[in-house]
Design a protein around this motif. Structure first.
Motif, PDB file in Angstrom:
ATOM      1  N   GLU A 274      77.605 -13.096 -40.668  1.00  0.00           N
ATOM      2  CA  GLU A 274      78.430 -11.894 -40.800  1.00  0.00           C
ATOM      3  C   GLU A 274      77.858 -10.908 -41.811  1.00  0.00           C
ATOM      4  O   GLU A 274      77.872  -9.690 -41.595  1.00  0.00           O
ATOM      5  N   ALA A 275      77.321 -11.424 -42.901  1.00  0.00           N
ATOM      6  CA  ALA A 275      76.825 -10.546 -43.968  1.00  0.00           C
ATOM      7  C   ALA A 275      75.583  -9.774 -43.532  1.00  0.00           C
ATOM      8  O   ALA A 275      75.456  -8.571 -43.765  1.00  0.00           O
ATOM      9  N   THR A 276      74.648 -10.479 -42.884  1.00  0.00           N
ATOM     10  CA  THR A 276      73.372  -9.851 -42.535  1.00  0.00           C
ATOM     11  C   THR A 276      73.284  -9.455 -41.069  1.00  0.00           C
ATOM     12  O   THR A 276      72.349  -8.737 -40.678  1.00  0.00           O
ATOM     13  N   LYS A 277      74.228  -9.961 -40.249  1.00  0.00           N
ATOM     14  CA  LYS A 277      74.218  -9.738 -38.797  1.00  0.00           C
ATOM     15  C   LYS A 277      72.990 -10.376 -38.131  1.00  0.00           C
ATOM     16  O   LYS A 277      72.610  -9.991 -37.025  1.00  0.00           O
ATOM     17  N   LYS A 278      72.403 -11.344 -38.806  1.00  0.00           N
ATOM     18  CA  LYS A 278      71.225 -12.011 -38.246  1.00  0.00           C
ATOM     19  C   LYS A 278      71.645 -13.189 -37.363  1.00  0.00           C
ATOM     20  O   LYS A 278      72.614 -13.884 -37.650  1.00  0.00           O
ATOM     21  N   THR A 279      70.885 -13.389 -36.297  1.00  0.00           N
ATOM     22  CA  THR A 279      71.145 -14.498 -35.395  1.00  0.00           C
ATOM     23  C   THR A 279      70.475 -15.766 -35.929  1.00  0.00           C
ATOM     24  O   THR A 279      69.657 -15.716 -36.849  1.00  0.00           O
ATOM     25  N   LEU A 280      70.812 -16.904 -35.308  1.00  0.00           N
ATOM     26  CA  LEU A 280      70.328 -18.187 -35.821  1.00  0.00           C
ATOM     27  C   LEU A 280      68.808 -18.277 -35.754  1.00  0.00           C
ATOM     28  O   LEU A 280      68.173 -18.817 -36.671  1.00  0.00           O
ATOM     29  N   ASP A 281      68.196 -17.750 -34.707  1.00  0.00           N
ATOM     30  CA  ASP A 281      66.737 -17.811 -34.633  1.00  0.00           C
ATOM     31  C   ASP A 281      66.084 -16.979 -35.729  1.00  0.00           C
ATOM     32  O   ASP A 281      65.036 -17.347 -36.270  1.00  0.00           O
ATOM     33  N   GLN A 282      66.709 -15.857 -36.092  1.00  0.00           N
ATOM     34  CA  GLN A 282      66.175 -15.053 -37.192  1.00  0.00           C
ATOM     35  C   GLN A 282      66.279 -15.805 -38.514  1.00  0.00           C
ATOM     36  O   GLN A 282      65.343 -15.787 -39.327  1.00  0.00           O
ATOM     37  N   LEU A 283      67.402 -16.481 -38.725  1.00  0.00           N
ATOM     38  CA  LEU A 283      67.570 -17.265 -39.951  1.00  0.00           C
ATOM     39  C   LEU A 283      66.531 -18.377 -40.026  1.00  0.00           C
ATOM     40  O   LEU A 283      65.971 -18.653 -41.092  1.00  0.00           O
ATOM     41  N   ILE A 284      66.284 -19.018 -38.893  1.00  0.00           N
ATOM     42  CA  ILE A 284      65.310 -20.110 -38.851  1.00  0.00           C
ATOM     43  C   ILE A 284      63.912 -19.607 -39.192  1.00  0.00           C
ATOM     44  O   ILE A 284      63.194 -20.192 -40.015  1.00  0.00           O
ATOM     45  N   LYS A 285      63.506 -18.511 -38.585  1.00  0.00           N
ATOM     46  CA  LYS A 285      62.144 -18.005 -38.755  1.00  0.00           C
ATOM     47  C   LYS A 285      61.888 -17.466 -40.160  1.00  0.00           C
ATOM     48  O   LYS A 285      60.738 -17.423 -40.611  1.00  0.00           O
ATOM     49  N   GLU A 286      62.947 -17.064 -40.865  1.00  0.00           N
ATOM     50  CA  GLU A 286      62.777 -16.468 -42.187  1.00  0.00           C
ATOM     51  C   GLU A 286      62.775 -17.488 -43.317  1.00  0.00           C
ATOM     52  O   GLU A 286      62.557 -17.132 -44.475  1.00  0.00           O
ATOM     53  N   ARG A 287      62.999 -18.764 -43.020  1.00  0.00           N
ATOM     54  CA  ARG A 287      63.022 -19.767 -44.072  1.00  0.00           C
ATOM     55  C   ARG A 287      61.629 -19.953 -44.675  1.00  0.00           C
ATOM     56  O   ARG A 287      60.624 -19.926 -43.965  1.00  0.00           O
ATOM     57  N   GLY A 288      61.622 -20.170 -45.966  1.00  0.00           N
ATOM     58  CA  GLY A 288      60.366 -20.315 -46.680  1.00  0.00           C
ATOM     59  C   GLY A 288      59.536 -21.483 -46.176  1.00  0.00           C
ATOM     60  O   GLY A 288      60.024 -22.622 -46.138  1.00  0.00           O
ATOM     61  N   GLY A 289      58.303 -21.217 -45.806  1.00  0.00           N
ATOM     62  CA  GLY A 289      57.401 -22.260 -45.355  1.00  0.00           C
ATOM     63  C   GLY A 289      57.514 -22.607 -43.887  1.00  0.00           C
ATOM     64  O   GLY A 289      56.634 -23.278 -43.336  1.00  0.00           O
ATOM     65  N   TRP A 290      58.555 -22.141 -43.221  1.00  0.00           N
ATOM     66  CA  TRP A 290      58.741 -22.490 -41.812  1.00  0.00           C
ATOM     67  C   TRP A 290      57.774 -21.739 -40.904  1.00  0.00           C
ATOM     68  O   TRP A 290      57.613 -22.098 -39.742  1.00  0.00           O
ATOM     69  N   ASP A 291      57.124 -20.717 -41.436  1.00  0.00           N
ATOM     70  CA  ASP A 291      56.144 -20.001 -40.616  1.00  0.00           C
ATOM     71  C   ASP A 291      54.913 -20.856 -40.329  1.00  0.00           C
ATOM     72  O   ASP A 291      54.071 -20.488 -39.497  1.00  0.00           O
ATOM     73  N   GLN A 292      54.799 -22.009 -41.005  1.00  0.00           N
ATOM     74  CA  GLN A 292      53.692 -22.922 -40.767  1.00  0.00           C
ATOM     75  C   GLN A 292      54.011 -23.972 -39.707  1.00  0.00           C
ATOM     76  O   GLN A 292      53.146 -24.746 -39.311  1.00  0.00           O
ATOM     77  N   ILE A 293      55.257 -23.997 -39.242  1.00  0.00           N
ATOM     78  CA  ILE A 293      55.654 -24.943 -38.199  1.00  0.00           C
ATOM     79  C   ILE A 293      55.066 -24.504 -36.864  1.00  0.00           C
ATOM     80  O   ILE A 293      55.087 -23.318 -36.518  1.00  0.00           O
ATOM     81  N   GLU A 294      54.546 -25.445 -36.108  1.00  0.00           N
ATOM     82  CA  GLU A 294      53.889 -25.146 -34.840  1.00  0.00           C
ATOM     83  C   GLU A 294      54.789 -24.356 -33.897  1.00  0.00           C
ATOM     84  O   GLU A 294      54.340 -23.424 -33.223  1.00  0.00           O
ATOM     85  N   ALA A 295      56.067 -24.727 -33.823  1.00  0.00           N
ATOM     86  CA  ALA A 295      56.986 -24.049 -32.910  1.00  0.00           C
ATOM     87  C   ALA A 295      57.102 -22.567 -33.231  1.00  0.00           C
ATOM     88  O   ALA A 295      57.176 -21.726 -32.323  1.00  0.00           O
ATOM     89  N   ILE A 296      57.115 -22.243 -34.508  1.00  0.00           N
ATOM     90  CA  ILE A 296      57.236 -20.836 -34.914  1.00  0.00           C
ATOM     91  C   ILE A 296      55.907 -20.123 -34.743  1.00  0.00           C
ATOM     92  O   ILE A 296      55.857 -18.979 -34.248  1.00  0.00           O
ATOM     93  N   LYS A 297      54.815 -20.765 -35.097  1.00  0.00           N
ATOM     94  CA  LYS A 297      53.500 -20.146 -34.929  1.00  0.00           C
ATOM     95  C   LYS A 297      53.211 -19.837 -33.464  1.00  0.00           C
ATOM     96  O   LYS A 297      52.576 -18.820 -33.148  1.00  0.00           O
ATOM     97  N   ASN A 298      53.704 -20.696 -32.566  1.00  0.00           N
ATOM     98  CA  ASN A 298      53.423 -20.534 -31.135  1.00  0.00           C
ATOM     99  C   ASN A 298      54.571 -19.891 -30.370  1.00  0.00           C
ATOM    100  O   ASN A 298      54.588 -19.907 -29.134  1.00  0.00           O
ATOM    101  N   ASP A 299      55.524 -19.338 -31.094  1.00  0.00           N
ATOM    102  CA  ASP A 299      56.666 -18.645 -30.489  1.00  0.00           C
ATOM    103  C   ASP A 299      57.431 -19.555 -29.524  1.00  0.00           C
ATOM    104  O   ASP A 299      57.817 -19.164 -28.432  1.00  0.00           O
TER     105      ASP A 299
END
Length: 334
Positions: A274-299
């Motif tokens: 509600e505060a940021t209007k961000k969806t769950l996938d946006q919250l997941i992708k913005e977590r620190g260090g999660w950009d190194q996860i294969e699923a996120i790197k490969n979309d």
């Protein structure tokens, strides 16, 4: 605190019903169930023969629910109620529309469920349940203490708690037996078996070393481990649950998920902060260090239908198909 939109509220009912009923508040995101699915105590009607014998229930019928309570039905219940979406879906799938006299506040499928009298949401409305005067009330994942409270008020309560896809199908057959809708139950289960076979056949050639690691998040920071039907959906779809080292429903350690390095991340697309209007996938992708996860790197962060994924009802095998398509699109969509 994160707020959920309207659709997500429906998912929470399906996943949180047990916790809501025992007054645990909003901390946990799914039932922590340990009881086996309802089993019939006495088999009062014989299995149909190959001669095409009509599927009819012989009464009196004695059965036992997941809380261990035995009850006898002298005839098919004429008035039926449900306290959870999964049970409501089962009843409608068996053609019991006219017999249904009440459902939970959050029931949204099928469309006809929306117009039925409401019996409460996260907390059941005891007065409304009593006023409905149902011959039997079905519920999912209710603990024995609170089930007993309703029974003390004169409610004939039958609690289901299936932990596997097979248990869901057995449970549908049992409800069909209680309500004298065995033919309808058989048709539903046959369809579910066909959908299950479609997936298992498609992914059977995937070698263990080639199976994709799958992480599922259905509420911000919450996932599922072993011992729940959602874990079985992942494994039946040919995947390996990235959170499978733990059991039940639990709040994640972000570091552990990074270490697990899933190939695919599944999320429900109806969660909005509600505060940021961000969806769950946006919250997941913005977590620190999660950009190194294969699923996120490969979309490979993929949305799934919340209700199909969370409800242990007649559409659970449709949820399985959706998960399999997300994990192995090349096998499910040749």
């Amino acid at each position: 605190m994160k707020a959920l939109n309207k659709t997500w509220s429906v998912l929470l009912v399906a996943i949180l019903m047990a916790l809501a009923l025992i007054g645990c508040g909003g901390k946990e995101a799914a039932p922590k169930d340990a009881t086996p699915p309802a089993q019939q105590e006495e088999q009062n009607n014989e299995a149909p023969t190959d001669s095409g014998e009509e599927l009819k229930t012989t009464y009196p019928l004695t059965v036992k629910d997941s809380t261990g309570v035995e009850m006898t039905f002298e005839k098919a219940p004429a008035k039926i109620a449900s306290l959870t979406p999964s049970e409501t879906e089962k009843l409608f799938a068996l053609g019991l529309d006219e017999e249904i006299v009440g459902v939970s506040d959050n029931d949204d499928y099928p469309e006809a469920a929306k117009s039925k009298p409401k019996l409460g949401g996260f907390q059941v409305n005891e007065e409304a349940i009593i006023a409905a005067d149902a011959d039997v009330v079905f519920a999912a994942s209710m603990n024995a203490q609170n089930a007993e409270k309703l029974r003390e008020l004169g409610v004939t309560l039958f609690v289901n708690d299936p932990k596997t896809i097979d248990a869901v199908m057995e449970n549908i057959e049992l409800i069909g037996q209680i309500t004298d809708r065995q033919a309808e139950a058989k048709a539903v289960v046959d369809q579910m078996k066909q959908e299950l076979a479609t997936v298992t056949e498609a992914v059977k050639a995937v070698k263990d070393e080639d199976k994709k690691k799958v992480y599922v998040e259905f509420s911000p920071g919450w996932t599922v481990g072993k011992g729940e039907f959602m874990d079985e959906i992942i494994t039946s779809a040919g995947g390996v649950n990235a959170a499978g080292d733990a059991e039940g429903w639990f709040e994640i350690s972000e570091e552990n998920i990074i270490a697990a390095n899933p190939d695919v991340i599944l999320y429900t697309d109806d969660v909005v902060d509600e505060a940021t209007k961000k969806t769950l996938d946006q919250l997941i992708k913005e977590r620190g260090g999660w950009d190194q996860i294969e699923a996120i790197k490969n979309d490979q962060v993929i949305s799934v239908d919340a209700n199909l994924l969370s409800r242990p009802g007649p559409r659970v095998t449709q949820g399985l198909i959706e998960v399999a398509k997300a994990v192995y699109p090349e096998l499910m969509n040749p």
